[in-house]
Enzyme design. Structure first.
Site, PDB file in Angstrom:
ATOM      1  N   GLY A   1      72.640  53.820  80.841  1.00  0.00           N
ATOM      2  CA  GLY A   1      72.808  55.283  81.002  1.00  0.00           C
ATOM      3  C   GLY A   1      71.264  56.021  81.020  1.00  0.00           C
ATOM      4  O   GLY A   1      70.286  55.443  80.264  1.00  0.00           O
TER       5      GLY A   1
ATOM      6  N   GLN B   1      65.331  62.689  79.898  1.00  0.00           N
ATOM      7  CA  GLN B   1      64.612  61.531  79.459  1.00  0.00           C
ATOM      8  C   GLN B   1      63.556  61.172  80.465  1.00  0.00           C
ATOM      9  O   GLN B   1      62.443  60.466  80.242  1.00  0.00           O
ATOM     10  CB  GLN B   1      65.369  60.180  79.294  1.00  0.00           C
ATOM     11  CG  GLN B   1      66.454  60.313  78.209  1.00  0.00           C
ATOM     12  CD  GLN B   1      67.156  59.123  78.325  1.00  0.00           C
ATOM     13  OE1 GLN B   1      68.392  59.198  78.896  1.00  0.00           O
ATOM     14  NE2 GLN B   1      66.817  58.167  77.403  1.00  0.00           N
TER      15      GLN B   1
ATOM     16  N   CYS C   1      68.656  53.287  73.031  1.00  0.00           N
ATOM     17  CA  CYS C   1      68.330  54.554  73.840  1.00  0.00           C
ATOM     18  C   CYS C   1      66.986  54.172  74.215  1.00  0.00           C
ATOM     19  O   CYS C   1      65.923  53.777  73.609  1.00  0.00           O
ATOM     20  CB  CYS C   1      68.345  55.843  73.103  1.00  0.00           C
ATOM     21  SG  CYS C   1      67.709  57.040  74.148  1.00  0.00           S
ATOM     22  N   LEU C   2      66.675  54.240  75.608  1.00  0.00           N
ATOM     23  CA  LEU C   2      65.427  54.061  76.374  1.00  0.00           C
ATOM     24  C   LEU C   2      64.188  55.037  75.789  1.00  0.00           C
ATOM     25  O   LEU C   2      63.202  54.458  76.085  1.00  0.00           O
ATOM     26  CB  LEU C   2      65.505  54.108  77.931  1.00  0.00           C
ATOM     27  CG  LEU C   2      66.663  53.065  78.579  1.00  0.00           C
ATOM     28  CD1 LEU C   2      66.626  53.546  80.106  1.00  0.00           C
ATOM     29  CD2 LEU C   2      66.320  51.962  78.466  1.00  0.00           C
TER      30      LEU C   2
ATOM     31  N   HIS D   1      76.805  59.888  74.460  1.00  0.00           N
ATOM     32  CA  HIS D   1      75.451  59.402  74.180  1.00  0.00           C
ATOM     33  C   HIS D   1      74.598  60.356  75.044  1.00  0.00           C
ATOM     34  O   HIS D   1      73.649  61.006  74.836  1.00  0.00           O
ATOM     35  CB  HIS D   1      75.047  58.063  74.073  1.00  0.00           C
ATOM     36  CG  HIS D   1      73.627  57.554  74.089  1.00  0.00           C
ATOM     37  ND1 HIS D   1      73.294  56.861  73.101  1.00  0.00           N
ATOM     38  CD2 HIS D   1      72.506  57.889  74.909  1.00  0.00           C
ATOM     39  CE1 HIS D   1      71.651  56.793  73.162  1.00  0.00           C
ATOM     40  NE2 HIS D   1      71.406  57.579  74.284  1.00  0.00           N
ATOM     41  N   GLU D   2      74.990  60.161  76.513  1.00  0.00           N
ATOM     42  CA  GLU D   2      74.197  60.622  77.414  1.00  0.00           C
ATOM     43  C   GLU D   2      74.167  62.312  77.732  1.00  0.00           C
ATOM     44  O   GLU D   2      73.158  62.972  77.840  1.00  0.00           O
ATOM     45  CB  GLU D   2      74.572  60.112  78.994  1.00  0.00           C
ATOM     46  CG  GLU D   2      74.190  58.676  79.136  1.00  0.00           C
ATOM     47  CD  GLU D   2      72.825  58.235  78.566  1.00  0.00           C
ATOM     48  OE1 GLU D   2      71.910  58.992  78.837  1.00  0.00           O
ATOM     49  OE2 GLU D   2      72.574  57.085  78.103  1.00  0.00           O
TER      50      GLU D   2
ATOM     51  N   HIS E   1      72.147  64.041  75.210  1.00  0.00           N
ATOM     52  CA  HIS E   1      70.621  64.547  75.726  1.00  0.00           C
ATOM     53  C   HIS E   1      70.677  65.575  76.361  1.00  0.00           C
ATOM     54  O   HIS E   1      69.471  66.087  76.067  1.00  0.00           O
ATOM     55  CB  HIS E   1      70.425  63.106  76.710  1.00  0.00           C
ATOM     56  CG  HIS E   1      69.777  61.782  75.973  1.00  0.00           C
ATOM     57  ND1 HIS E   1      68.526  61.689  75.411  1.00  0.00           N
ATOM     58  CD2 HIS E   1      70.461  60.594  76.264  1.00  0.00           C
ATOM     59  CE1 HIS E   1      68.506  60.579  75.054  1.00  0.00           C
ATOM     60  NE2 HIS E   1      69.438  59.733  75.307  1.00  0.00           N
TER      61      HIS E   1
END
Ligand code: NI
Length: 178
Positions: free
Chosen positions: A46, A51, A100-101, A142-143, A146
Site C-alpha cells: 500500500g 509518502q 512501512c515504506l 495503516h494507509e 497516513h
C-alpha cells in the site's frame, strides 16, 4: 508513468493531515498510476499520497500481490481509494506485524480493528462502500492513518517505538558507512 520520490521518517510531511480531493481529472488518474508503479517498484502492499510528498486523501493498495518462484511480481488486485473514510470499526481487534515504506526494513506488531467498512471514491469519482476483514482491513487502516499524519509506530508503546527507531538509526548509519 514515473516512479515518485518516497519520503521517509522523520520527514515532517508524514505527520501532516491531508486534504480531500475535489477534482477527478486526468491529473488525478496520472498521479494514481504513478503511485501504483512506485508502490510495486518498492514492493509495498500500500502507498498513501503523503509518502510521495502530496497532502491529498489518496491511497493505492494491492494486498494480494505475490512474488513468483523467480522473484517476479505478480499483481493481485490493485485498488485506488480517493477520499477514503472508515464508517464502521469492529470491537474485535487483531494483532498483525506491519511495515512501512517510509520506515525502511523495520516491522512491529500493531493492534487494529478486525473488520471495518470504508466509503471511498474511485478515480472517476464513483462512490463505493467496502467491507474489509483481517489482512485487507489492516492494510486499509495503516494507509488511511497516513492521511491523518499517523504512522504505525505511533500505535506502539514508547519503549517499543524508541527501540524500533534506534534500529532504524543504526541501519542508516551502517548504510552511510559503506
Ligand atoms: Ni506506511
Amino acid at each position: 508513468m514515473s516512479i515518485l520520490k518516497l519520503f521517509e521518517y522523520p520527514d515532517p510531511i508524514l505527520t501532516q493531515k491531508s486534504l480531500p480531493v475535489e477534482k477527478f481529472d486526468n491529473e488525478l488518474k496520472r498521479f494514481l498510476a504513478d503511485m501504483l508503479e512506485t508502490m510495486y517498484t518498492d514492493h509495498g502492499v500500500g502507498l498513501a499520497a503523503p509518502q510521495v510528498g502530496v497532502l491529498k486523501r489518496i491511497i493505492v493498495i494491492d494486498a494480494f500481490q505475490q512474488d513468483d518462484e523467480e522473484g517476479n511480481l505478480k499483481k493481485g488486485q490493485p485498488m485506488f481509494l480517493v477520499n477514503p473514510e472508515i464508517i464502521y470499526r469492529s470491537e474485535e481487534m487483531i494483532l498483525f506485524c506491519e511495515g512501512c515504506l517510509s520506515i525502511p526494513e523495520q516491522r512491529a506488531e500493531v493492534e487494529r480493528h478486525q473488520k471495518i467498512k470504508v466509503r471511498y471514491f474511485d478515480e472517476n469519482g464513483k462512490e463505493y462502500l467496502i467491507e474489509a476483514t483481517d489482512y485487507l482491513a489492516v492494510v486499509l487502516q495503516h494507509e488511511i492513518d497516513h492521511l491523518d499524519g499517523i504512522l504505525y509506530i505511533d500505535h506502539l508503546s514508547r519503549l517499543k517505538r524508541n527501540m524500533l527507531l534506534k534500529k532504524l538509526q543504526k541501519l542508516r548509519e551502517q548504510k552511510n558507512n559503506i
